[in-house]
Design a protein around this motif. Structure first.
Motif, PDB file in Angstrom:
ATOM      1  N   LYS A 190       0.769  -6.836  16.052  1.00 56.53           N
ATOM      2  CA  LYS A 190       0.598  -5.608  15.254  1.00 56.53           C
ATOM      3  C   LYS A 190       0.703  -4.428  16.205  1.00 56.53           C
ATOM      4  CE  LYS A 190      -2.670  -3.631  11.961  1.00 56.53           C
ATOM      5  NZ  LYS A 190      -3.617  -3.998  10.924  1.00 56.53           N
ATOM      6  N   ILE A 198       0.614 -16.167  10.927  1.00 51.17           N
ATOM      7  CA  ILE A 198       0.377 -16.907   9.680  1.00 51.17           C
ATOM      8  C   ILE A 198       1.727 -17.033   8.966  1.00 51.17           C
ATOM      9  CG2 ILE A 198      -1.070 -17.042   7.607  1.00 51.17           C
ATOM     10  CD1 ILE A 198      -2.746 -16.748  10.118  1.00 51.17           C
ATOM     11  N   SER A 256       0.827  -1.182   0.000  1.00 51.99           N
ATOM     12  CA  SER A 256       0.000   0.000   0.000  1.00 51.99           C
ATOM     13  C   SER A 256       0.868   1.241   0.000  1.00 51.99           C
ATOM     14  CB  SER A 256      -0.929  -0.001   1.203  1.00 51.99           C
ATOM     15  OG  SER A 256      -0.209   0.310   2.347  1.00 51.99           O
ATOM     16  N   GLU A 283      -1.542  -7.833  -0.282  1.00 52.72           N
ATOM     17  CA  GLU A 283      -0.768  -7.947   0.962  1.00 52.72           C
ATOM     18  C   GLU A 283      -1.605  -8.364   2.169  1.00 52.72           C
ATOM     19  OE1 GLU A 283      -0.941  -5.199  -1.013  1.00 52.72           O
ATOM     20  OE2 GLU A 283      -0.371  -3.406   0.102  1.00 52.72           O
ATOM     21  N   GLN A 313      -2.982 -14.340  15.488  1.00 53.52           N
ATOM     22  CA  GLN A 313      -2.484 -15.647  15.069  1.00 53.52           C
ATOM     23  C   GLN A 313      -1.347 -15.395  14.070  1.00 53.52           C
ATOM     24  OE1 GLN A 313      -5.506 -17.236  12.555  1.00 53.52           O
ATOM     25  NE2 GLN A 313      -4.605 -19.270  12.404  1.00 53.52           N
ATOM     26  N   VAL A 349       4.311  -4.953  12.058  1.00 49.89           N
ATOM     27  CA  VAL A 349       3.864  -6.243  12.570  1.00 49.89           C
ATOM     28  C   VAL A 349       5.120  -7.060  12.891  1.00 49.89           C
ATOM     29  CG1 VAL A 349       2.549  -8.338  12.064  1.00 49.89           C
ATOM     30  CG2 VAL A 349       1.742  -6.123  11.218  1.00 49.89           C
ATOM     31  N   GLU A 395       2.753 -13.598   2.569  1.00 44.88           N
ATOM     32  CA  GLU A 395       1.722 -13.117   1.642  1.00 44.88           C
ATOM     33  C   GLU A 395       1.644 -14.025   0.419  1.00 44.88           C
ATOM     34  OE1 GLU A 395       2.559  -8.976   0.794  1.00 44.88           O
ATOM     35  OE2 GLU A 395       2.899  -8.578   2.918  1.00 44.88           O
ATOM     36  N   PHE A 422       8.645 -14.323   4.462  1.00 45.09           N
ATOM     37  CA  PHE A 422       8.393 -12.877   4.508  1.00 45.09           C
ATOM     38  C   PHE A 422       9.569 -12.153   3.872  1.00 45.09           C
ATOM     39  CE2 PHE A 422       5.604 -14.733   7.487  1.00 45.09           C
ATOM     40  CZ  PHE A 422       4.483 -13.920   7.485  1.00 45.09           C
ATOM     41  N   GLY A 434       2.896  -1.235   8.294  1.00 48.13           N
ATOM     42  CA  GLY A 434       1.651  -0.651   7.832  1.00 48.13           C
ATOM     43  C   GLY A 434       1.657   0.842   8.084  1.00 48.13           C
ATOM     44  N   ALA A 435       0.494   1.440   8.010  1.00 44.64           N
ATOM     45  CA  ALA A 435       0.390   2.893   8.092  1.00 44.64           C
ATOM     46  C   ALA A 435       0.835   3.451   9.443  1.00 44.64           C
ATOM     47  CB  ALA A 435      -1.048   3.311   7.813  1.00 44.64           C
ATOM     48  N   THR A 467      -6.090 -11.037   6.566  1.00 46.34           N
ATOM     49  CA  THR A 467      -5.643 -10.279   7.729  1.00 46.34           C
ATOM     50  C   THR A 467      -5.962  -8.805   7.475  1.00 46.34           C
ATOM     51  OG1 THR A 467      -3.755  -9.890   9.193  1.00 46.34           O
ATOM     52  CG2 THR A 467      -3.276  -9.931   6.863  1.00 46.34           C
ATOM     53  N   ASP A 468      -5.693  -7.959   8.435  1.00 44.32           N
ATOM     54  CA  ASP A 468      -5.875  -6.507   8.338  1.00 44.32           C
ATOM     55  C   ASP A 468      -7.350  -6.105   8.171  1.00 44.32           C
ATOM     56  OD1 ASP A 468      -5.615  -3.827   8.201  1.00 44.32           O
ATOM     57  OD2 ASP A 468      -4.358  -3.777   6.424  1.00 44.32           O
TER      58      ASP A 468
END
Ligand SMILES: Nc1ncnc2c1ncn2[C@@H]1O[C@H](COP(=O)(O)OP(=O)(O)OP(=O)(O)O)[C@@H](O)[C@H]1O
Length: 452
Positions: A108, A167, A42, A214, A165, A93, A171, A412, A88-89, A227-228
């Motif tokens: 997060k 993962i 993003s 993502e 959780q 995470v 992605e 990742f 993220g913004a 997620t998210d």
């Protein structure tokens, strides 16, 4: 149900006490410049510096927070940071290990200062706080094999923490990068798993609104997990009433990746849960073609491209007729002509079918009324097994991530996992405020036991 982005946090908070007005005082920006859009990330991704968790920081939980569940409140010090998984913004995470149980979680972290900062004239603070509470509240109410699980939330003076959780497969598009594109059967498998998650959310009155690469992760067996939930919205009315659409500039400021976003949302028009099915069309198109149907440097460019096409995007010749048909039905720019998947999910009893047949004659060519799950592209999908969960437990997905050690986070991006855990000198406490009161949460004992 029809939505606008005008969210109502009071409906999403657990109790009235949890909901407080945003503080009036403003904080200065932390100096990080906005960085342009990164492919498959993003546009806000690199806006903020990476901050490692302060392992030793003690928490300042509000008295009584989370006590409803008989909470033994968790502390940041309980969790040892292992690796950064993503950004993220409002923060990052991090893979963390529970010192008490040795269980791994994805933590997060959201920086309070970044949330309550007034550096973006188009988005007000209370809306941002609403969205953060919405993510916590919505996730705490969900239990589905294709939706990430939330176990704990808490906060200290500088950050909010969501213990999710972990993962481990990373992605989906991390794997896609290696393969280029996917074959139709593989794409249909992921489309089916996402469809089940969306259907489940829609039945609970939740619109996801942020379906993009993502946010699609693979678990250890290769099943897709969404997620998210920072942009999800829970419906507050059941009577299909339309409220005034939110200012489109506000909308643009919260959507990092417009390529997967339904045209009605991009235009700031009222929308329904149907917008998620358009996004699914974009995502599957990307899996098959290597890019989403419309690309561009900003919302305006993408919208112009969408508007130029009368029916929908042109579909590559090499896709099967069945796939073209399925994509075409989801990628209709007019949401009234788009396949109403929730309504036509499965074959209906004969009487209803006959009634629909009559309606269909009236609206020939207008709306797809055939059952979604029996479409040609899903001919190899065992819906009963996916929907009820046994498939996710007993069989592996088409791409099984290679995991030699869960703590290595091998799936990742090294861009994140190689980041050091050093305290960010720019990290700052915010003045004590009630704005985040009521954020702390612990899942029930039975829920925790079920998954660990
Ligand atoms: N539960 C999880 N397990 C493993 N990795 C995760 C998990 N949740 C998030 N991540 C990783 O961290 C990245 C950022 O997470 P997420 O999108 O939730 O953050 P965000 O702050 O809401 O981002 P954005 O601002 O883009 O919406 C994801 O793209 C993913 O790679």
């Amino acid at each position: 149900m029809v939505f606008t982005l005008d969210e109502d946090i009071e409906e999403l908070c657990i109790s009235d006490d949890d909901c407080e007005e945003a503080p009036q005082q403003l904080l200065q920006p932390m100096g990080a410049e906005h960085v342009g859009k990164h492919r498959r990330k993003s546009s806000v991704l690199e806006k903020f510096p990476v901050v490692a968790p302060l392992h030793s920081r003690r928490l300042s939980l509000s008295v009584g927070e989370g006590q409803g569940q008989g909470v033994d409140p968790r502390l940041l010090a309980d969790f040892k940071p292992v690796r950064v998984l993503g950004k993220g913004a409002y923060g990052k995470v991090v893979l963390v290990k529970d010192e008490r149980t040795s269980k791994l979680y994805a933590m997060k972290q959201l920086q309070k200062a970044e949330i309550i900062i007034e550096n973006d004239e188009s988005q007000d603070v209370s809306k941002r706080v609403e969205r953060i509470f919405a993510e916590r509240t919505i996730l705490s109410q969900l239990d589905h094999p294709n939706v990430v699980k939330l176990f704990y939330t808490f906060h200290d003076n500088s950050r909010l923490y969501l213990l999710l959780q972990y993962i481990p497969g990373g992605e989906l598009f991390y794997h896609l990068k290696e393969r280029g594109t996917l074959d139709e059967d593989t794409a249909a498998f992921y489309a089916a798993e996402i469809s089940c998650a969306l259907k489940f959310l829609h039945e609970k009155g939740i619109v996801y609104r942020d379906l993009k690469p993502e946010n699609c992760l693979l678990d250890a067996d290769g099943h897709l997990v969404l997620t998210d939930f920072g942009l999800s919205k829970k419906s507050v009315d059941d009577n299909n009433s339309l409220s005034a659409p939110e200012d489109v500039s506000v909308l643009h400021s919260i959507i990092g990746t417009p390529e997967y976003c339904a045209p009605e949302i991009l235009k700031g028009e009222p929308y329904t849960r149907n917008c998620d099915w358009y996004s699914l069309g974009c995502l599957v198109y990307d899996m098959l073609v290597g890019k989403p149907p419309y690309t561009g440097v900003n919302h305006k460019v993408i919208l112009n491209k969408i508007q130029k096409e009368k029916q929908g995007p042109r579909l590559p010749y090499y896709l099967s007729d069945g796939m073209k048909d399925w994509l075409g039905a989801l990628l209709k720019k007019d949401c009234n002509k788009r396949w109403d998947v929730d309504r036509y999910w499965a074959a209906q009893p004969q009487a209803q079918q006959a009634q629909q047949q009559r309606r269909r004659k009236k609206k020939a060519g207008q709306e797809r009324t055939s059952p979604y799950t029996s479409h040609f592209v899903f001919r190899k999908i065992n819906w009963a097994k996916i929907q009820d969960g046994p498939l996710q437990k007993s069989e592996q997905g088409p791409i099984v991530p290679i995991i030699t050690d869960l703590e290595l986070a091998e799936n990742f991006d090294e861009e994140f996992t190689s980041l050091p855990f050093e305290e960010n000198p720019q990290g700052r406490d915010i003045p004590k405020s009630d704005i985040f009161k009521g954020f702390s949460y612990k899942a029930s004992g039975s829920y925790l036991e079920k998954y660990f």
